[in-house]
Motif scaffolding. Structure first.
Motif, PDB file in Angstrom:
ATOM      1  N   LEU A  80      88.848  23.415   0.106  1.00  0.00           N
ATOM      2  CA  LEU A  80      88.980  23.105  -1.347  1.00  0.00           C
ATOM      3  C   LEU A  80      87.594  23.048  -1.999  1.00  0.00           C
ATOM      4  CD1 LEU A  80      90.811  22.479  -3.754  1.00  0.00           C
ATOM      5  CD2 LEU A  80      90.175  20.321  -3.677  1.00  0.00           C
ATOM      6  N   ASN A  81      86.600  22.463  -1.107  1.00  0.00           N
ATOM      7  CA  ASN A  81      85.182  22.645  -1.260  1.00  0.00           C
ATOM      8  C   ASN A  81      84.710  23.987  -1.541  1.00  0.00           C
ATOM      9  OD1 ASN A  81      83.863  20.213  -1.975  1.00  0.00           O
ATOM     10  ND2 ASN A  81      82.926  19.938   0.109  1.00  0.00           N
TER      11      ASN A  81
ATOM     12  N   ALA B 248      82.843  27.917  -6.173  1.00  0.00           N
ATOM     13  CA  ALA B 248      82.583  29.129  -6.857  1.00  0.00           C
ATOM     14  C   ALA B 248      82.684  28.302  -8.613  1.00  0.00           C
ATOM     15  CB  ALA B 248      83.635  30.015  -6.711  1.00  0.00           C
ATOM     16  N   VAL B 249      83.213  27.325  -8.505  1.00  0.00           N
ATOM     17  CA  VAL B 249      83.245  26.933 -10.205  1.00  0.00           C
ATOM     18  C   VAL B 249      82.329  25.814 -10.354  1.00  0.00           C
ATOM     19  CG1 VAL B 249      84.995  25.535 -11.546  1.00  0.00           C
ATOM     20  CG2 VAL B 249      85.707  27.436  -9.898  1.00  0.00           C
ATOM     21  N   ASP B 250      81.961  24.959  -9.569  1.00  0.00           N
ATOM     22  CA  ASP B 250      81.402  23.450  -9.859  1.00  0.00           C
ATOM     23  C   ASP B 250      79.953  23.786  -9.549  1.00  0.00           C
ATOM     24  OD1 ASP B 250      80.565  21.210 -10.761  1.00  0.00           O
ATOM     25  OD2 ASP B 250      82.017  19.999  -9.544  1.00  0.00           O
TER      26      ASP B 250
ATOM     27  N   ILE C  44      79.288  29.047 -12.214  1.00  0.00           N
ATOM     28  CA  ILE C  44      79.097  29.349 -13.625  1.00  0.00           C
ATOM     29  C   ILE C  44      79.892  28.819 -14.495  1.00  0.00           C
ATOM     30  CG2 ILE C  44      77.661  31.323 -13.737  1.00  0.00           C
ATOM     31  CD1 ILE C  44      80.035  32.794 -14.020  1.00  0.00           C
ATOM     32  N   LEU C  45      81.255  28.476 -13.960  1.00  0.00           N
ATOM     33  CA  LEU C  45      82.669  28.195 -14.769  1.00  0.00           C
ATOM     34  C   LEU C  45      82.488  26.852 -15.304  1.00  0.00           C
ATOM     35  CD1 LEU C  45      85.575  29.884 -13.214  1.00  0.00           C
ATOM     36  CD2 LEU C  45      84.478  30.517 -15.117  1.00  0.00           C
TER      37      LEU C  45
END
Lengths: 753, 532
Positions: free
Chosen positions: A117-118, A123-125, A133-134
């Motif tokens: 999950l990490n 890619a998100v956090d 970037i999200l």
């Protein structure tokens, strides 16, 4: 020590860099760190890894070595160490993928790694990885883009600003062209002058091939030095300041002036034919020469001695010398050159001899004078002898008288000369003022003011000089000195001023004389005949009838002249028009009657009366007056009564309505009576109706650019036609605003920046 | 003496006489006429141009090389009018003496005279029908006519090629060869003639009391004005504004323009009939003589009487020279007066007597110091020093013009011809703004209406035009041919016949067009059609 180390380390690093760049085997060495992760790599790679590990160790080794011994530095090792020490970006390597798992749509190849999950959150956090970037805590929401038209408006505004700036550069040019009265295209034509025929070329730039060749040859042979002449001149002038230049030119001018004057003087003196004068002059000159020579003798005695020695050596002054003898013997005396030499020799001998005798050169002339004297002295002695001889023509009385006269004259001259000798030129100035006049041949007189002025000058100058000298003699030494100084300064330094001043003095003297007399010769001449004309005649009882009558006539004439009525008398009545001013009118006529004027006037008056009578029947004047009044009335504003009878009245009522309103309608006429142009004009009717056909040649309003009628009419003031203006004005005013030269390409305006 | 102008400055001495008066604009500040920048600049430019023009004009004074010279008396005792023609002749140069001559024509006189505009030709008209055009300097005769009819007046038109003669009934126009060109049948019983050179108008007046203007370039009668004052006694033009001055038997002088049915002004000058009048070149002064022996000088600018003289008998003829000399003739006497407009004169400048004769008409010759006198016994020319304009403008009137110059000048003057409508008392109003109140002002439509109407009138007058839309019987051309005498074939007739033929063709064409018939094909094609 530390500094040295630093330097060394620096050196080493720089060297390493260079090596790094040059190294071809970077790729292999770089790839090494990946090997740990790859299990399926070849054995070679493993070895490399080992080597790398060794290198790392070596770095430290080398370092220690460096510290220990400064001389030996193994470059290669250091390079390799540094390479390994630098962290290199990991490069992908081609891998051979061999999957042993079953192919399934849910079974994706993982390359042996498990997805956590990490990994996905990374890619998100952003807190996990920087690339995410999200979910970004710091980032804000992007503002929505402006509506298109607003964006365009902004664009336009900016574009406008830019173009405005660009365009404003043209403003001056456009303004200028707009205000120009005439534009000639092309605007700035290059003027081409074909001046080959009309002018010389100032700079000799060779154009043709031949010229070039010649020029080259000349330059090579150093025949042309362009700078030479120019620089010489320039230097001479350039070194002088303006003041110096002026001074120099002034000097030159003065020199020229003096030379001119001297020349003039010489010419004048040359013309003088008096023997006496020339004699004196010659004597003067010789004396001056003598003085100079004498000074020479005194000053450079040595030189003189040398000369004499030379003479003696050569024995040139004697004909007895061997050389001379041989010359004479051999008959060489006939040869021109040798003869001249001989003569020269003889002359010198003569000179020497005279010196030996104690004479001096100048005394010869003295002798001449004394000769005459002697002669006369002898004459006195011989008179008795002559009288005794008494024969022939010479013995006759008139001859004797003539001789006597001649003698007396000569004696006088002698006396003068003697005096002159005695006390310098003093006396000479006294009488010689007339020298110029004593020309024996008076053939042609010279009336030019210059010559006469010159004469005056000379006399004046002489006079002054003489006076000064006399004064000098009479007064004490100090005065003398000062005076002399004055004389010198006034006479010698500036001849020009002297001449003018003398002239002035003459003039002033004359004017003084005139004032003394207070009579202008011209005026007196004129006034005399007038006086003569005014004869006073007295008329007595005794005088004749004729004279009495004449006196009467004169009296009358004078009276008439006083009244100034004589002119009327002269007009022939039949031939001229009778005159009567309108302004005089009846009153003047009455006055004239009262005075009892001449018959003609009364006749005139009668005639006028008669005319009045003759035209009494048709009373034109009155008719005209009536017409004028009628026209004025007709053209005046009219008022029409538009009241309706019975309006507002009660029908059938016998009661009189006291208040009756009169309703008047005004009808505009041509012009009101008070405003007529001919109101104050006698015997004139002016038609003030509008000429409608003329209206189309008039403007109903002031045309646009003008604000008032005055402005507009001012612009019309000057006619343009060639009949009313000069050709120049006509052409200027009718010139088209734009003139284009045919056959030329007119370029668009060029940017002036 | 005026101080000399600085070099390079715009001022030059002598500019005053070229000044043109204009209403002064009140300047707000120095060099400021208006708030409008552009207008201001424009006005300043105009001012500058005006000054430049003045300066330039003053510079042309140098070119006026000739000077006017008058007779001058040596002392107060001597009088210029005492000099007889014979005395003057003694001191004159031969050229001038040759200009002085006499024609003894005792039978057909008295003679009316006229000079052409450039003064080269002389036209004599004896009352008993003798008309002669003479190049008087050469002494050669252009033509001589014996009309066997009373001749009242003679007048050259714009040059010496044509002249008009007022005969017993009609006025005729002859050419230089003496060929009768026109009989002006509208001008009945005219006794006085004049010609306005810039408008090409021949004006006649006479016993009928009508003043008629006839355009000699187009051949149309411009206007007929009824004076209502009986037979006209005198007729002269004001050269400045082309207004005609008529002298009447009730002592008034009336001023007329062709576009006004009423006189522009009326001046009562004499108690009796007016005998003659004269107006000076600049249109400033008028001299009027009456049968009551008066001679009055009027200022035409103010319409005020300046001076009042009396003649022993009524003056028959008056004339004013270019330099302002006035010739007054009565009976056998001719006197010439100088400076009469400046001050009251007590004695004449010159005088002359033609014994046992009566002077009919005296006229100064343009550009010459000569006064021509037509009298009952012929013609004589007198030398009057200072009478002629010394400097002529060859572009305007050239006394030495060649044939070519004359022809070109004629064309030029025709092109510059002024409309008769422009004649008014003050010619300067043309182009200016109408001063009247805007309420009275005509609307633009009305103005065009006026001008349109005049065009329509012109069309009416111009009947001789090709009109394909009228029936053949009603054609104006046809009617004209019918009314004319049949046997006379002249240029005009030929032209009309040609036009009639053309009209017929057009009519046929129109007929076919109306019926929708196809057009007749031109067999020869357009290029050769003209040879049909």
């Amino acid at each position: 020590m530390d500094e040295k180390d630093l330097k060394q380390s620096k050196k080493s690093t720089t060297k390493n860099d260079i090596v790094l760049n040059d190294d071809d085997d970077v790729w292999e060495s770089e790839s090494s760190p990946d090997e740990d992760e790859d299990e399926d790599d070849e054995s070679e790679d493993d070895e490399e890894v080992d080597e790398d590990e060794d290198d790392e160790e070596d770095i430290f080794k080398n370092d220690s070595e460096d510290i220990e011994d400064e001389d030996g530095i193994n470059l290669l090792t250091t390079v390799s160490k540094l390479q390994s020490s630098l962290k290199k970006p990991e490069k992908e390597r081609r891998k051979l993928v061999s999957e042993a798992t079953d192919e399934n749509e849910f079974n994706l190849p993982t390359n042996g790694n498990k997805l956590s999950l990490n990994d996905m959150l990374a890619a998100v956090d952003s807190s996990i990885s920087k690339d995410a970037i999200l979910i970004d805590d710091d980032s804000k929401a992007l503002s929505a883009p402006l509506p298109k038209r607003i964006q365009q408006r902004h664009d336009r505004a900016v574009a406008y600003e830019i173009t405005k700036e660009e365009i404003s550069k043209w403003e001056d040019t456009v303004q200028q062209n707009r205000q120009a009265e005439v534009l000639k295209f092309p605007l700035n034509p290059t003027v081409k002058h074909n001046d080959a025929a009309t002018t010389f070329k100032s700079d000799n730039v060779p154009t043709t091939e031949l010229e070039k060749k010649i020029n080259d040859v000349l330059k090579e042979s150093a025949l042309i030095d362009e700078r030479k002449e120019a620089t010489f001149e320039e230097i001479a002038v350039a070194k002088l300041s303006l003041e110096d230049m002026q001074k120099r030119t002034n000097e030159l001018r003065l020199m020229r002036e003096l030379m001119f004057r001297d020349e003039k003087r010489a010419r004048r003196i040359k013309k003088i034919k008096s023997k006496q004068f020339h004699k004196i002059k010659k004597k003067e000159r010789l004396r001056a020469q003598e003085l100079v020579e004498g000074s020479d003798l005194e000053s450079d005695g040595e030189d003189h001695d040398m000369k004499r020695a030379q003479e003696r050596m050569s024995l040139k002054h004697k004909t007895q010398s061997n050389w001379a003898k041989t010359m004479i013997k051999s008959g060489m005396s006939k040869d021109a050159s040798s003869r001249a030499e001989l003569e020269e020799m003889l002359r010198q001998g003569e000179k020497l001899r005279s010196k030996q005798l104690g004479h001096e050169e100048g005394d010869q002339s003295d002798d001449d004078v004394s000769d005459i004297e002697k002669e006369y002295n002898n004459d006195i002695n011989n008179d008795s002898i002559k009288s005794k001889l008494g024969k022939g023509v010479l013995a006759m009385d008139f001859m004797k008288n003539a001789e006597e006269r001649n003698k007396q004259e000569n004696l006088k001259q002698l006396e003068e000369l003697r005096k002159l000798e005695m006390d310098g030129d003093l006396q000479a100035f006294e009488e010689n003022s007339g020298i110029v006049n004593i020309t024996k041949n008076q053939g042609r007189r010279v009336y030019t003011p210059s010559s006469s002025g010159m004469k005056d000058d000379i006399t004046q100058l002489n006079e002054e000089l003489r006076e000064e000298i006399e004064d000098d003699e009479s007064k004490n030494l100090t005065n003398k000195l000062s005076k002399k100084f004055n004389i010198i300064s006034s006479t010698v330094t500036s001849t020009t001023t002297n001449s003018t001043t003398t002239k002035d003095t003459i003039k002033s003297v004359q004017s003084e004389v005139d004032q003394g007399e207070e009579i202008n010769p011209w005026l007196t001449e004129n006034s005399e005949p007038i006086k003569k004309s005014h004869k006073i005649t007295t008329v007595d009882q005794d005088s004749s009838k004729l004279s009495k009558a004449a006196a009467k006539i004169a009296k009358k004439a004078s009276k008439k002249h006083g009244k100034k009525t004589g002119d009327d008398e002269l007009i022939d009545i039949d031939e001229t028009l009778k005159v009567l001013t309108t302004h005089q009118g009846q009153d003047s006529e009455n006055e004239e009657e009262g005075e009892g004027i001449s018959q003609d006037d009364s006749k005139m008056f009668k005639q006028k009366e008669l005319i009045k009578e003759a035209f009494a029947g048709d009373d034109v004047v009155q008719e005209f007056e009536i017409e004028k009044k009628r026209v004025a009335r007709d053209e005046d504003d009219k008022h029409e009564d538009v009241t309706l009878p019975g309006w507002g009245d009660w029908a059938g009522g016998s009661k009189k309505n006291k208040k009756r309103k009169v309703i008047l309608k005004k009808i505009d006429g041509v012009v009101q009576q008070d405003k007529r142009k001919d109101k104050h004009l006698k015997n004139v009717i002016i038609n003030e109706k509008v000429n409608k056909k003329n209206l189309k040649y008039q403007s109903s309003e002031v045309p646009f650019p003008f604000e008032s009628r005055e402005q507009y009419e001012r612009s019309l003031r000057m006619p343009v036609g060639q009949e009313w203006t000069s050709r120049e004005t006509h052409q200027k005013l009718t010139m088209p605003r734009i003139i284009t030269k045919q056959g030329t390409v007119i370029d668009p305006l060029k940017a002036p920046f | 003496m005026a101080p000399p102008a600085k070099m390079g400055s715009i001022d030059r001495p002598g500019t005053e006489k070229f000044e043109r008066s204009a209403s002064v604009i009140a300047k707000k500040k120095k060099g400021k006429y208006s708030k409008d920048k552009k207008l201001n600049a424009n006005l300043r430019k105009i001012d500058h141009q005006y000054k430049e023009a003045l300066r330039s004009a003053a510079g042309t004074d140098l070119l006026l090389t000739e000077d006017v010279g008058f007779l001058e008396a040596d002392s107060a005792m001597e009088k210029t009018f005492k000099f007889k023609q014979n005395d003057i002749e003694e001191v004159l140069d031969e050229q001038t003496v040759n200009k002085k001559f006499e024609l003894n024509l005792p039978k057909l006189g008295p003679y009316q005279i006229d000079y052409s505009r450039n003064g080269r030709d002389l036209l004599l008209g004896g009352i008993k029908g003798h008309v002669a055009s003479i190049d008087w300097r050469k002494g050669s005769m252009n033509c001589e006519l014996f009309l066997n009819e009373t001749v009242h007046a003679v007048k050259y038109l714009h040059n010496n090629q044509y002249f008009a003669v007022a005969q017993k009934k009609y006025t005729y126009i002859y050419d230089n060869q003496g060929t009768e060109l026109h009989r002006l049948k509208q001008h009945v019983d005219s006794t006085l003639l004049d010609f306005l050179p810039y408008h090409f108008l021949l004006t006649t007046a006479g016993n009928t009391g009508f003043l008629k203007y006839h355009d000699v370039s187009t051949g149309q009668l411009v206007s007929e004005l009824r004076t209502k004052l009986g037979p006209t006694q005198a007729l002269k033009q004001n050269p400045w504004n082309a207004v005609m001055h008529l002298g009447h038997s009730n002592g008034t002088v009336s001023l007329w323009a062709p576009n006004m049915s009423t006189p522009l002004a009326k001046i009562l000058s004499a108690r009796g009939p007016i005998t003659d009048l004269a107006i000076d070149r600049e249109g400033k002064y008028m001299v009027v003589s009456g049968a009551d022996k008066s001679m009055k000088v009027w200022d035409l600018r103010k319409l005020k009487e300046l001076d009042h003289y009396y003649t022993p008998t009524p003056a028959k003829s008056l004339d004013i020279s270019d330099t302002g000399l006035i010739s007054v003739s009565w009976g056998p006497h001719i006197t010439v007066w100088k400076d009469i407009f400046k001050s009251k004169q007590s004695e004449p400048y010159m005088n002359h007597l033609i014994p046992s004769s009566k002077v009919e008409r005296a006229k100064f010759v343009p550009f010459e110091d000569i006064l021509g006198v037509g009298h009952s016994k012929g013609f004589s020319s007198l030398v009057i020093p200072g009478a002629g304009e010394a400097n002529y403008d060859a572009l305007e009137i050239n006394p030495y013009e060649s044939v070519k110059q004359r022809q070109q000048g004629e064309v030029r003057s025709l092109m510059n011809k002024l409309s008769p409508d422009t004649i008014s008392l003050d010619p300067n109003v043309i182009g200016t703004v109408d001063k009247r109140a805007s309420s009275i002002r005509l609307k633009p439509g009305q103005i065009t209406e006026i001008s349109d109407m005049s065009e329509k009138d012109q069309d009416k007058l111009n009947k001789m035009e090709i009109r394909p839309d009228v029936s053949a019987k009603n054609s104006a051309l046809r009617r004209h041919l019918r009314k004319k005498t049949q046997n006379v074939i002249d240029q005009r007739r030929l032209r009309i016949e040609r036009n009639l033929k053309l009209e017929k063709e057009l009519r046929v064409k129109k007929y076919r067009q109306d019926r929708g018939l196809p057009e007749e094909k031109d067999l020869l094609g357009p290029a050769l059609a003209r040879f049909k």
